[in-house]
Structures are given as structure tokens and as C-alpha cells.
Write an enzyme that holds these catalytic residues in place. Structure first.
Site, mmCIF file in Angstrom:
data_model
loop_
_atom_site.group_PDB
_atom_site.id
_atom_site.type_symbol
_atom_site.label_atom_id
_atom_site.label_comp_id
_atom_site.label_asym_id
_atom_site.label_seq_id
_atom_site.Cartn_x
_atom_site.Cartn_y
_atom_site.Cartn_z
ATOM 1 N N ASP A 286 77.252 14.341 85.418
ATOM 2 C CA ASP A 286 77.341 14.469 86.868
ATOM 3 C C ASP A 286 78.760 14.041 87.273
ATOM 4 O O ASP A 286 79.551 13.583 86.450
ATOM 5 C CB ASP A 286 76.265 13.612 87.557
HETATM 6 C C1 BGC Z 1 75.509 15.229 92.514
HETATM 7 C C2 BGC Z 1 75.107 16.481 91.749
HETATM 8 C C3 BGC Z 1 76.035 17.619 92.057
HETATM 9 C C4 BGC Z 1 77.457 17.189 91.789
HETATM 10 C C5 BGC Z 1 78.483 18.270 92.009
HETATM 11 C C6 BGC Z 1 76.998 14.936 92.437
HETATM 12 O O1 BGC Z 1 77.362 13.963 93.353
HETATM 13 O O2 BGC Z 1 74.761 14.137 92.039
HETATM 14 O O3 BGC Z 1 73.780 16.795 92.045
HETATM 15 O O4 BGC Z 1 75.672 18.746 91.314
HETATM 16 O O5 BGC Z 1 77.776 16.095 92.633
HETATM 17 O O6 BGC Z 1 78.717 18.526 93.330
#
Ligand code: BGC
Length: 760
Positions: A286
Site C-alpha cells: 500500500d
Molecule cells: C489506500 C489504498 C489505495 C492507495 C492508493 C492508500 O492510502 O490505503 O487503498 O489503493 O492509497 O491510492
């Protein structure tokens, strides 16, 4: 007849044999291609493939990568995310395939979570449709639109089971039940990916693996710590469903899992995901997940990057820990070239499967973008699906549906707010074109119904809370007038009306990432407004916006009708009107339990009995509270309709079974009312005596069916011993002989039950 059947079986067999053969040939071709490519790659270029910077187009976290163009030319980027439009994507792809040494194409990802420009209900809402075809269709449309705009990879489905509505991200998930989550996960992956050789499907990413939804105290990014049986019985199934459906990628979660952050958790990433489940795609972190392990206390960036790679992470989102430290770790012997090769190969394979080596511009067709994004057909589908996700929570004296005549007072801070409609994670939404409730009502019934409108209150009395809740972009348009003046204006129009529609609850920005709450009431300013509206004596319909179960016991006790509309997407305003005026009969059912108060959390239907189960509240020395019963306000699976359904007793094909026999359980469901309606018929099973303590019931099947007035339908479920298996404390996965209760009903509380003895 028999010959025909065997011919059919034979041809299905030959077809699947043919498919398997073709797959083998493709895999072999891919291997030859990637072997040859990797022979040409330098170590730096291989590490470059593992790097996924954000584009800066749509920022979802804190960091941005600088100087992306140069890095792409140097082969230091594997993909980019959250970059929007064919023109921009084409431009960047051109740099990769014309100006970098090996001309390896980039993959382009985006958070296409509940739709692209056409936005569907938030995932928690979508789960309440219990309609796997609709779920799949929403993902297909999202894939069609985003792929027309250059995207080939989405960070969806998010399938974190959550039993704590304080956690804001419950809005993005599939609810509290692992079986339902498993079905949804599969449907979403199938919807996005379909046949990846086409240019209107995209690769999916099952997230956030694992247990992110079990964050302690419902506080985002917080620790999770859980026994293995609970983990595998209650939380893991939805991730596994996505993998079984062939998801091309999986995202590691931010949280610590039993002492090791998921991002460095070899047990999760390698032992379970690859070895047990046979996952063949790649794992991405993530957003800055690797860097965050420094704060987790796992070492410096070099150390945590090596830990992540070793654990089984293949791609590093945003933080560039891989890019900047892996070479040094290799020199120091902390990682091996095989570790890097394995990750690099998986990312190249994904690009190969997406067809990007054949045509790096496969998803860059401007004409498609013009006609396929936000099309009338897609929006019509979004309207239909949204209406099927709304949950009618209360409808005393049939206040709903409303009549298409007279005067309506539409009141509330969320009534005339377009930006609020798409909901959390709608990064590509056309906020200025979303349909507000006021607009929806005006355009659908405005020629027959006199619609008066007043704001009535701000979102919350505490302007600082509002500021925090609205921090990420969307203004909540605070009205500077005193609360008493806003309420007086609303009461005045309520008094002139036949019925009051109060649109209250959470704003979109109060839900989703980094939006945990410790108080789940409708904010006080809105509650004061609601009380004033009820005092007018006019019938009040509460149209509830929310991304989570709220604590609305008072509202349930005092407001005659409550329609929960979640955040319904681009067309929500129309869909709300469709349901309010009875053009669509509501059929959504909750996929989470709604507690009476925050102190009851975690409250979920599949709980265990304890050694001192409660009969009726209150009994001394039983498992209960002094100040509140154990009951929810609304149980899992609950939702009303404008008609009523009755259930016959449960009929079983046998009362005793042996070994691998199959049981069928049937009920007859009857529509007793005057309106056609859809009912979600739910099957639950209880293992009465087990080697381990077992939940009071577990969902094992469901069927959504439409019934005309007076119509009866038999609904049959097939049950096999596979449905009785569970992970034991020693992690064996099996079932044991004994008595089982087979329950069928319209929600998890109101069921009919029959017993069966099943012996090995
Ligand atoms: C989130 C994810 C997301 C990623 C990219 C993160 O803060 O937890 O769910 O896909 O950002 O935007």
C-alpha cells in the site's frame, strides 16, 4: 437423452482440455519472452520494475515522486498510478517505450473502487444489494470506462471484513461476513478482469491483505492481533475468493498482523498467499507501506525494504525504498538476485498478460474515451444498481412510498449537495454533475409535487470537526447563520408541507480512509433539527447518508420511516427519488450489524454463545451489560420492502445423513402484499456441538428472488460437508459428526429452523 447428456459432458471436458492446453502454450511463450528480456536487463532496470510512483494527478496520501520523466527514461519505473486521461497516459507510455533502453511499457493503475466517472454506490452499499450479477456489472462498467481512459489496473476489490464501524474504511468493504465477502470478491474480480486479452477489461488488486478491517479500536492503520482460527474462519476467505477468481495482484495492508507488519509478513505473503492459495500474480505494497515500517519500529529504510522483498512483496508503491536501497542490500547479502528476479518476473508477466508488450497503447483509444465514459447507458445502470442497494430500515404505517402529489419539505445539509453524492473513493467522479437529492426529486416528480427546500442545519455544530471531516478537498459549504435560524426556516417549510424528507447523516468525507469516529451518532446539530421537525407533527422520512452502521436507536424509536441510502454514486439523487416514490421497491439488506451504542462494538451476528448465554435481558451473572441489551438495532441481513414476505417451515431432504451425502433445505417464500418485490433469502447453519466452540449461526448461502403480489416460490439450498468445515484451534480444516441447525429467513434474526444429524 442420456447420450445427449454424455455428449455434452464430453464436449465440455474437451473444451476445458483445449483451454488448459492453450494456457500452457501461452505460459510457455510468456516464459521464453520474459527469460530473453530479463537476460538483457541490468540489476538497476530489474529493480526499476518494482517501483510504482504516484503520478501526482490524484494524491491519496502524503508523498509524491519527483522527476518521474527522468526515472522512466532510466528504466527506474515499473508503473504509475492515479494518472488520468488517455492523452497523459499516452505521453508517459511513449517515454517508456521510446526513450528507455529496453522499451518496457508501464502499467497504469488507479483507485477505481466503486466506479470510474460513472460512480456506483460505495462498496458497503453495493454489498447490500446481495446481487452478485449487479456487483459484477458495476465492476465491468468501471473496467470499461477506466480502460477507455488509459487505465489497465485497479486497486480493487477491497474486501476487508470489518466488525467495528468506528473504522471509516468499513465503507469501502464487503461488510462483516466472510462468506458474503468471498462471493463479492469473486464477482468483482471477474467483473474487472473478464478476458484480459480484450482492451476493455483491467487487472484487479485484492486488498488490503490482511486483516486491515480488524484495526484495534477502529482506529485507522492500527494494530491487529488475532488467533489463527479466527483469522482463517472469519477474515481470510474474501481475499482467497479474489485469488481463486484469478486476481492479477494483491495489495499488502498497512497494519501490523500478530507482531509483524503485513508488508514484511512472510507467513501472509508467501506461506499462505503463494504456497497455500497458489497465487500467481504480484504483490504491491500500500501507499508508502514499506517506509511506514520504519515507524512500526522494524529498522531503517534499507532494512525494511529488504524485509519486504524477502517476505514476498514485489512492487513498492510510492515510497521508493526498493529503488534506493535494494542494490546495497544485495551487496550486503541481505537479499539475493533471485529475490529481485522473482519480483521483476511477476511484474513483467502482468504486463505480458495485459498485452502491453504487443501494444503498449492498447488502452489508449481516444474514441473509446469519448463514447464509453460516463455514457447514458452506464449512468442508467448506476441508477438502477443504486436503488437496489438502499436499505429500508423502518416504515411505520407505510409512510413510504410517498404519493406523487401535494407538498414535500426537503430538509437537511445533505439535500442540495452534489459533491457529497459519489461518496468516498470516487477519485475520477464528475462531482459537478452528480445528481443531488433536490435535483433528483425536482427532475423526476417536480411537475407533480411541490418541493420546498431548506438546509436546516450544518453538518455538525462543531465547525472544527467539520473542517477535519472535510479536509481532503471537498468543502462542506458551512452556513454561517445561527443554528436556531436554520432550524426555524426548516420548521417553517415543514409546517407548509404534507410530509418532511430529512436528508441527514454523514458527509462523504466523514467516511473512508482516515475517517474513524468514536461517536457514531448522527451529528448533534442534525439531531436537533430532526427533533424540531418531528415536533411539527408532520410525517418525517429520514433519508440517511452514511458510510457505516450508525447508532440510531433514538431515531428508530422516534422517526416513522428511515431509508438508508449510503452514498449511492453519480445518479443517487434519481435513485433516491425512484425509491421514495415507489418506482423501485427497496430490496437492500444490511451486511453489517447496527449496534445500539458504541459500547456494544464489536457486535456481529456470528458470535459464540459463551458459557453464560443471555436469555432475556437483564439476568445477573450472564454475558450482558447493565445498561443496554445485547441486541442490535438492526441485525445483519435485515431490510424491509414495500411488500411483505412470509416463509414456510424449512423442509430438509433428510433428517440424518452420512459422510459425503448432500442435503437440500427448502422453504416456500410468499409475497403477501400488493407490490412486486425482491427478497434476499438467507441460509444459516449452526454446528450445535463441535470440537471447538462454534458461532450461533453462519451464513452459507443466499438467493435474491423477485415475487409478484401473491406469488409463492420454492427456494432450495444444497448443503454438503464442505459447508460444515472450519479451522480448528490446531488449524486442521474439517467438520465433525453431530447435530446441525439449518436456518432460513429474511435476515439473521428471523429464521425458520430444522435440525439434521450428520455423521462421518
Ligand atoms: C489506500 C489504498 C489505495 C492507495 C492508493 C492508500 O492510502 O490505503 O487503498 O489503493 O492509497 O491510492
Amino acid at each position: 437423452m442420456k447420450r445427449l447428456a454424455s455428449l455434452l459432458v464430453m464436449s465440455i471436458f474437451l473444451l476445458s482440455l483445449g483451454k488448459a492446453k492453450a494456457q500452457q502454450t501461452n505460459d510457455a511463450k510468456m516464459k521464453v519472452f520474459i527469460d530473453a528480456l530479463m537476460k538483457k536487463m541490468t540489476l538497476e532496470e530489474k529493480i526499476g520494475q518494482l517501483n510504482l510512483p504516484g503520478s501526482g494527478d490524484i494524491v491519496t496520501g502524503q508523498a509524491k515522486s519527483s522527476d518521474i520523466g527522468r526515472k522512466i527514461r532510466e528504466g527506474k519505473v515499473g508503473g504509475l498510478f492515479n494518472i488520468k486521461s488517455v492523452a497523459k497516459i499516452k505521453d508517459v507510455q511513449r517515454v517508456a517505450v521510446e526513450e528507455s533502453r529496453l522499451k518496457i511499457p508501464l502499467i497504469f493503475g488507479m483507485d477505481v473502487i466503486h466506479g470510474y466517472e460513472t460512480v456506483f454506490p460505495i462498496p458497503l452499499g453495493l454489498s447490500c444489494s446481495w446481487d452478485m450479477e449487479a456487483v459484477k456489472r458495476s465492476a465491468q462498467i468501471a473496467a470499461k470506462e477506466s480502460s477507455a481512459d488509459g487505465i489497465c489496473w485497479t486497486f480493487s476489490p477491497m474486501v476487508d471484513i470489518c466488525r467495528d464501524p468506528r473504522w471509516g474504511r468499513i465503507a469501502e468493504g464487503v461488510g462483516e461476513d466472510p462468506y458474503l465477502g468471498y462471493r463479492i470478491s469473486k464477482a468483482m474480480v471477474q467483473g474487472y478482469q473478464g478476458d484480459l486479452s480484450r482492451n476493455d477489461n483491467i487487472m484487479s488488486c485484492v486488498k488490503h491483505y490482511a486483516l486491515y478491517g480488524a484495526a484495534e479500536a477502529g482506529r485507522d492503520y492500527n494494530t491487529t492481533d488475532m488467533s489463527y482460527p479466527r483469522m482463517f474462519n472469519d477474515y481470510m476467505l474474501p481475499y482467497k475468493g479474489g485469488v481463486e477468481a484469478g486476481a492479477g495482484s494483491v495489495m499488502a495492508s498497512f497494519n501490523d498482523v500478530n507482531g509483524i507488519p503485513a508488508t514484511a509478513n512472510k507467513f501472509l505473503m508467501t506461506d499462505v498467499l503463494r504456497k497455500q492459495w497458489g497465487f500467481k500474480g504480484f504483490v504491491v505494497t500500500d501507499y508508502t507501506g514499506i517506509n511506514e515500517m520504519v515507524a512500526h519500529g522494524m529498522g531503517d529504510l534499507k532494512q525494511v525494504s529488504a524485509l519486504a522483498l524477502k517476505a514476498g512483496i514485489d512492487m513498492d508503491m510510492v515510497g521508493e525504498g526498493f529503488l534506493t536501497t535494494l542494490q546495497q542490500s544485495l551487496k550486503e547479502g541481505k537479499i539475493t538476485t533471485q529475490d529481485i528476479d522473482k519480483a521483476c518476473r511477476l511484474i513483467l508477466e502482468a504486463k505480458y498478460k495485459l498485452g502491453l508488450f504487443d501494444n503498449p497503447y492498447k488502452y489508449c483509444d481516444e474514441n473509446r474515451a469519448k463514447t464509453e465514459v460516463y455514457s447514458a447507458a452506464n449512468r442508467a445502470e448506476a441508477r438502477k444498481i443504486a436503488a437496489d442497494c438502499f436499505v429500508l430500515l423502518k416504515n411505520q404505517n407505510n409512510v413510504l412510498p410517498l404519493q406523487k402529489k401535494g407538498t414535500i419539505a426537503l430538509i437537511g445539509p445533505l439535500a442540495d449537495n452534489k459533491e457529497n453524492m459519489p461518496g468516498t473513493w470516487a477519485v475520477a467522479a464528475r462531482f459537478d454533475q452528480a445528481i443531488s437529492v433536490l435535483q433528483g426529486l425536482k427532475e423526476t416528480v417536480g411537475n407533480k409535487v411541490n418541493i420546498l427546500h431548506a438546509r436546516g442545519s450544518n453538518l455538525d455544530a462543531d465547525s472544527l470537526f467539520e473542517e477535519r471531516a472535510g479536509m481532503f478537498g471537498k468543502s462542506l459549504h458551512r452556513d454561517s447563520r445561527p443554528a436556531s435560524e436554520l432550524i426555524a426556516e426548516a420548521v417553517n417549510i415543514a409546517n407548509q408541507s404534507d410530509v418532511v424528507v430529512a436528508t441527514l447523516g454523514e458527509s462523504a468525507e466523514m467516511t473512508g480512509e482516515s475517517s474513524s469516529r468514536s461517536n457514531l451518532d448522527i451529528p448533534e446539530a442534525q439531531k436537533e433539527l430532526l427533533k424540531a421537525l418531528l415536533k411539527t407533527g408532520k410525517p418525517v422520512v429520514l433519508v440517511l447518508f452514511t458510510g457505516r452502521p450508525l447508532t440510531i436507536k433514538w431515531e428508530n424509536d422516534n422517526v416513522p420511516a428511515i431509508l438508508n441510502v449510503w452514498f449511492g454514486g453519480s445518479e443517487a439523487g434519481y435513485a433516491i427519488s425512484d425509491v421514495l416514490f415507489g418506482d423501485v421497491n427497496p430490496s437492500g439488506k444490511l451486511t453489517t450489524t447496527w449496534p445500539q451504542n458504541v459500547g456494544q462494538i464489536p457486535l456481529y451476528y456470528a458470535h459464540k454463545t459463551t458459557g453464560r448465554p443471555l436469555g432475556t435481558w437483564f439476568e445477573k451473572f450472564r454475558s450482558n451489560y447493565l445498561d443496554v441489551s445485547n441486541d442490535p438495532v438492526y441485525p445483519f441481513g435485515y431490510g424491509l420492502s414495500y411488500t411483505q414476505f412470509s416463509y414456510s417451515d424449512v423442509k430438509l431432504s433428510a433428517s440424518t445423513l452420512k459422510g459425503n451425502q448432500t442435503l437440500t433445505a427448502s422453504v416456500t417464500v410468499t409475497n403477501k402484499g400488493n407490490t412486486t418485490g425482491k427478497e434476499v433469502v438467507q441460509l444459516y447453519i449452526r454446528d450445535v456441538v463441535g470440537a471447538n466452540t462454534r458461532p450461533v449461526k453462519e451464513l452459507k448461502g443466499f438467493e435474491k428472488t423477485e415475487l409478484k403480489p401473491g406469488e409463492s416460490k420454492p427456494i432450495t439450498f444444497t448443503i454438503t460437508p464442505a459447508d460444515l468445515k472450519y479451522y480448528h484451534t490446531d488449524m486442521t480444516y474439517d467438520w465433525e459428526s453431530g447435530e446441525f441447525e439449518i436456518m432460513i429467513g429474511g435476515n439473521s434474526r428471523d429464521v425458520k429452523m430444522a435440525k439434521v444429524n450428520w455423521n462421518k
